[in-house]
Scaffold this motif. Sequence first.
Motif, PDB file in Angstrom:
ATOM      1  N   TRP A  50       0.836  -1.195   0.000  1.00 49.01           N
ATOM      2  CA  TRP A  50       0.000   0.000   0.000  1.00 49.01           C
ATOM      3  C   TRP A  50       0.869   1.242   0.000  1.00 49.01           C
ATOM      4  O   TRP A  50       2.079   1.172   0.185  1.00 49.01           O
ATOM      5  CB  TRP A  50      -0.951  -0.003   1.209  1.00 49.01           C
ATOM      6  N   THR A  51       0.245   2.389  -0.234  1.00 50.77           N
ATOM      7  CA  THR A  51       0.908   3.670  -0.112  1.00 50.77           C
ATOM      8  C   THR A  51       0.053   4.575   0.763  1.00 50.77           C
ATOM      9  O   THR A  51      -1.173   4.410   0.830  1.00 50.77           O
ATOM     10  CB  THR A  51       1.151   4.356  -1.475  1.00 50.77           C
ATOM     11  N   ALA A  52       0.697   5.520   1.422  1.00 48.82           N
ATOM     12  CA  ALA A  52      -0.037   6.540   2.176  1.00 48.82           C
ATOM     13  C   ALA A  52      -0.913   7.316   1.190  1.00 48.82           C
ATOM     14  O   ALA A  52      -0.534   7.519   0.038  1.00 48.82           O
ATOM     15  CB  ALA A  52       0.940   7.479   2.871  1.00 48.82           C
ATOM     16  N   GLU A  56       0.622  14.310  -1.924  1.00 48.72           N
ATOM     17  CA  GLU A  56       1.900  14.173  -2.635  1.00 48.72           C
ATOM     18  C   GLU A  56       2.215  12.733  -3.023  1.00 48.72           C
ATOM     19  O   GLU A  56       3.075  12.496  -3.861  1.00 48.72           O
ATOM     20  CB  GLU A  56       3.037  14.728  -1.781  1.00 48.72           C
ATOM     21  N   THR A  57       1.525  11.744  -2.397  1.00 46.70           N
ATOM     22  CA  THR A  57       1.846  10.344  -2.653  1.00 46.70           C
ATOM     23  C   THR A  57       0.753   9.591  -3.394  1.00 46.70           C
ATOM     24  O   THR A  57       1.009   8.532  -3.940  1.00 46.70           O
ATOM     25  CB  THR A  57       2.144   9.599  -1.343  1.00 46.70           C
ATOM     26  N   TYR A  58      -0.496  10.131  -3.380  1.00 47.39           N
ATOM     27  CA  TYR A  58      -1.580   9.439  -4.067  1.00 47.39           C
ATOM     28  C   TYR A  58      -2.581  10.399  -4.719  1.00 47.39           C
ATOM     29  O   TYR A  58      -3.243  10.059  -5.674  1.00 47.39           O
ATOM     30  CB  TYR A  58      -2.297   8.491  -3.099  1.00 47.39           C
ATOM     31  N   GLY A  59      -2.690  11.599  -4.175  1.00 43.33           N
ATOM     32  CA  GLY A  59      -3.605  12.578  -4.720  1.00 43.33           C
ATOM     33  C   GLY A  59      -4.942  12.537  -4.013  1.00 43.33           C
ATOM     34  O   GLY A  59      -5.141  11.748  -3.104  1.00 43.33           O
ATOM     35  N   THR A 131      10.031  -2.433  -5.925  1.00 43.86           N
ATOM     36  CA  THR A 131       9.868  -1.078  -6.480  1.00 43.86           C
ATOM     37  C   THR A 131       8.397  -0.843  -6.787  1.00 43.86           C
ATOM     38  O   THR A 131       7.748  -1.687  -7.409  1.00 43.86           O
ATOM     39  CB  THR A 131      10.685  -0.917  -7.779  1.00 43.86           C
ATOM     40  N   ALA A 132       7.898   0.296  -6.340  1.00 40.60           N
ATOM     41  CA  ALA A 132       6.516   0.688  -6.615  1.00 40.60           C
ATOM     42  C   ALA A 132       6.548   1.914  -7.524  1.00 40.60           C
ATOM     43  O   ALA A 132       7.146   2.930  -7.178  1.00 40.60           O
ATOM     44  CB  ALA A 132       5.784   1.007  -5.323  1.00 40.60           C
ATOM     45  N   THR A 133       5.927   1.795  -8.706  1.00 37.80           N
ATOM     46  CA  THR A 133       5.929   2.874  -9.691  1.00 37.80           C
ATOM     47  C   THR A 133       4.509   3.396  -9.870  1.00 37.80           C
ATOM     48  O   THR A 133       3.627   2.669 -10.321  1.00 37.80           O
ATOM     49  CB  THR A 133       6.483   2.379 -11.037  1.00 37.80           C
ATOM     50  N   SER A 134       4.309   4.658  -9.481  1.00 36.39           N
ATOM     51  CA  SER A 134       2.995   5.302  -9.606  1.00 36.39           C
ATOM     52  C   SER A 134       2.866   5.976 -10.953  1.00 36.39           C
ATOM     53  O   SER A 134       3.785   6.652 -11.402  1.00 36.39           O
ATOM     54  CB  SER A 134       2.821   6.392  -8.541  1.00 36.39           C
ATOM     55  N   THR A 135       1.696   5.817 -11.569  1.00 37.06           N
ATOM     56  CA  THR A 135       1.333   6.592 -12.744  1.00 37.06           C
ATOM     57  C   THR A 135       0.352   7.658 -12.280  1.00 37.06           C
ATOM     58  O   THR A 135      -0.749   7.338 -11.810  1.00 37.06           O
ATOM     59  CB  THR A 135       0.690   5.714 -13.830  1.00 37.06           C
ATOM     60  N   TRP A 136       0.785   8.905 -12.371  1.00 37.28           N
ATOM     61  CA  TRP A 136      -0.055  10.051 -12.028  1.00 37.28           C
ATOM     62  C   TRP A 136      -0.752  10.522 -13.299  1.00 37.28           C
ATOM     63  O   TRP A 136      -0.105  10.778 -14.312  1.00 37.28           O
ATOM     64  CB  TRP A 136       0.788  11.196 -11.485  1.00 37.28           C
TER      65      TRP A 136
END
Length: 168
Positions: A50-52, A56-59, A131-136
């Motif tokens: 998971w991510t916070a 700044e980390t998920y929107g 590694t966790a790669t976010s697509t914004w």
Amino acid sequence: MFWSQNQPQAVNPAVLARQALDKMLLRGPEIGVTPKPGGKGVVGMPVYMWTARGAETYGPNTASASAGGVTVTATAKVTRIVWQMGDGKTVTCTTAGTPYKAEYGKEPSPDCGYRYTQPSSTQESGKYHVTATSTWTIDWTGGGQTGQLTEIRDSGVDITVAEVQVLN
């Protein structure tokens, strides 16, 4: 014919969208994972990722930029996180994931999970580098136009996964 340097220039909303994006701080995922870095997981047990859920980390993360009477507002949010598990496998999650709680026991994550089939001792470092790669995805609107931009951010952690030996 008369020419003046002071004539107003047409404002490009797409340029303002990029300026609005530049005002945002978009980070890679603030990684939460079981087993915790520094701890040990066990082969075959559920791994939660998971991510916070911060701006700044998920929107969502929103900013505006203006010029020449035109204002563009951009809103960024993570649309997916691709987890490279360090063993050659990937998991794509379309949510922020569910933080693990002890009462979940051996239940798999409801939305973003994995199970290792080999111990991390099979890796040269003795750990799996996750590694966790976010697509914004950034949607913008203003000046009578709309558009979309994409940004990529990543983060990484090392975790240890052990094999449990049963003795009779």
